[in-house]
Enzyme design. Structure first.
Site, PDB file in Angstrom:
ATOM      1  CE  LYS A  51      -2.784  -0.199  -5.229  1.00  0.00           C
ATOM      2  NZ  LYS A  51      -4.029  -0.911  -5.364  1.00  0.00           N
ATOM      3  CB  SER A 304      -9.504  -1.218 -10.049  1.00  0.00           C
ATOM      4  OG  SER A 304     -10.137  -2.063  -9.094  1.00  0.00           O
TER       5      SER A 304
HETATM    6  C1  LIG Z   1      -5.186  -0.779  -4.776  1.00  0.00           C
HETATM    7  C2  LIG Z   1      -6.406  -1.185  -5.451  1.00  0.00           C
HETATM    8  C3  LIG Z   1      -7.613  -0.453  -5.338  1.00  0.00           C
HETATM    9  C4  LIG Z   1      -7.750   0.753  -4.445  1.00  0.00           C
HETATM   10  O1  LIG Z   1      -6.870   1.806  -4.806  1.00  0.00           O
HETATM   11  P1  LIG Z   1      -6.557   2.981  -3.783  1.00  0.00           P
HETATM   12  O2  LIG Z   1      -5.685   3.912  -4.537  1.00  0.00           O
HETATM   13  O3  LIG Z   1      -5.873   2.374  -2.593  1.00  0.00           O
HETATM   14  O4  LIG Z   1      -7.866   3.577  -3.387  1.00  0.00           O
HETATM   15  C5  LIG Z   1      -8.702  -0.870  -6.077  1.00  0.00           C
HETATM   16  N1  LIG Z   1      -8.658  -1.964  -6.863  1.00  0.00           N
HETATM   17  C6  LIG Z   1      -7.536  -2.696  -6.989  1.00  0.00           C
HETATM   18  C7  LIG Z   1      -7.566  -3.895  -7.859  1.00  0.00           C
HETATM   19  C8  LIG Z   1      -6.370  -2.335  -6.299  1.00  0.00           C
HETATM   20  O5  LIG Z   1      -5.265  -3.083  -6.433  1.00  0.00           O
END
Ligand SMILES: *Cc1c(COP(=O)(O)O)cnc(C)c1O
Length: 327
Positions: A51, A304
């Site tokens: 993010k 992510s």
């Molecule tokens: C926000 C987030 C997501 C999903 O991202 P989007 O852009 O809302 O689809 C996935 N993994 C993590 C760790 C996140 O913080």
């Protein structure tokens, strides 16, 4: 649509402020799946999730006077952390509004990252009302978590890093919630090589983007507690960007259940030596579940985020497979 050029410009803009994270081959998953599987270790990003890419790209495009007035959001999760960190790093100031039900450890974490915290009301809606008031009355800039071209372009820089490090990649597995990450990564990798498959992975409990794509328009779904708490929340009934992009660009959306997510977290820890949160483990979860048996490799899976409560992580490693509604 967001062009490759826009994403390349985002990369130039943010590159000094973020980490370019490693992409590493997973011997264990490659052997299990029978094709090369590599993991994009984005949970090693500053603030613990991707993010920061979108947040940094958005803040760097504000005017000096907008930056001086400051930015604002109602997120206490990874978006709130990223905004707090990025605002402080770029000489702005973040205000994060939250309800009084938000646990103290989240409040102090956001404060530690340099944001000022405003506690209002007893729901997320109350916190959002305060955001709207401060935007209108004090001219603070609200930065949304996913549905904005600057956020999508920032998240897309992850896709550029993947195709650069792994030019032969055939499929990319992307955790999916509001779709900023998936839209950005898909736009980037398909602009470079249109034949690359991009597969969104999300949780069965509250798969808003999947339900919306199936319905042909944004819909709301009921939300439940999940190991993948960062995938919670809807896509917004007035969605302007990510719904269309995900609908067009994603080749497939695959759902994983709670025990599969738990298995993903455990695999990451035991075989990859990585501590990932539930949302960050859904790609591994889908691979282990054999729901991707038809997908041709080489495969890159994005881990992510890593912001998991360590007591919960210990419990999952020790075999916890469900997360109760009240626990
Ligand atoms: C926000 C987030 C997501 C999903 O991202 P989007 O852009 O809302 O689809 C996935 N993994 C993590 C760790 C996140 O913080």
């Amino acid at each position: 649509m967001i062009s490759l050029e826009t994403i390349e410009q985002a990369r130039e803009r943010i590159v000094k402020h973020i980490r370019s994270t490693p992409l590493v081959m997973s011997a264990a998953l490659s052997e299990l799946i029978g094709t090369q599987v590599s993991l994009k270790l984005e949970h090693h990003q500053l603030t613990g999730s991707f993010k920061l890419r979108g947040a940094t790209n958005a803040i760097l495009q504000l005017s000096q006077s907008e930056r001086n007035r400051g930015i604002i959001a109602a997120s206490t999760g990874n978006h709130g952390r990223a905004l707090s960190y990025a605002a402080q790093a770029m000489g702005s100031r973040a205000t994060i509004c939250m309800s009084r039900l938000v646990p103290e450890n989240k409040v102090s974490e956001i404060r530690r990252l340099g944001a000022s915290v405003r506690i209002v009301g007893s729901s997320q809606d109350d916190a959002q009302e305060e955001v709207d008031r401060l935007v209108a009355e004090e001219g603070l800039s609200m930065i949304p978590p996913f549905d904005h071209p600057r956020i999508i372009a920032g998240q897309g820089t992850l896709g550029l890093e993947i195709v650069q490090a792994m030019p032969q990649v055939a499929a990319v597995l992307v955790p999916l919630s509001g779709g900023g990450l998936a839209a950005g990564v898909a736009a980037a990798v398909k602009a470079v090589r249109p034949e690359i498959k991009v597969i969104g992975i999300t949780m069965e409990r509250g798969a808003a983007m999947k339900a919306s794509i199936d319905a042909g328009h944004p819909v709301q779904v009921e939300e439940h507690r999940s190991f993948a708490d960062s995938l919670g929340g809807g896509i917004g009934l007035a969605n302007a960007w990510t719904f269309q992009m995900c609908k067009i660009l994603l080749d497939e959306v695959v759902l994983v259940d709670e025990s599969e997510i738990a298995a993903g977290i455990r695999h990451a820890y035991e075989y990859e030596r990585q501590i990932v949160e539930g949302a960050g483990a859904v790609g591994i979860a889908a691979l282990l579940s054999e729901k991707l048996a038809h997908v041709e490799g080489p495969i890159a899976a994005i881990l992510s985020g890593g912001n998991i409560d360590m007591a919960l992580h210990r419990n999952v490693v020790n075999g916890l497979n469900t997360i109760g509604e009240g626990s």
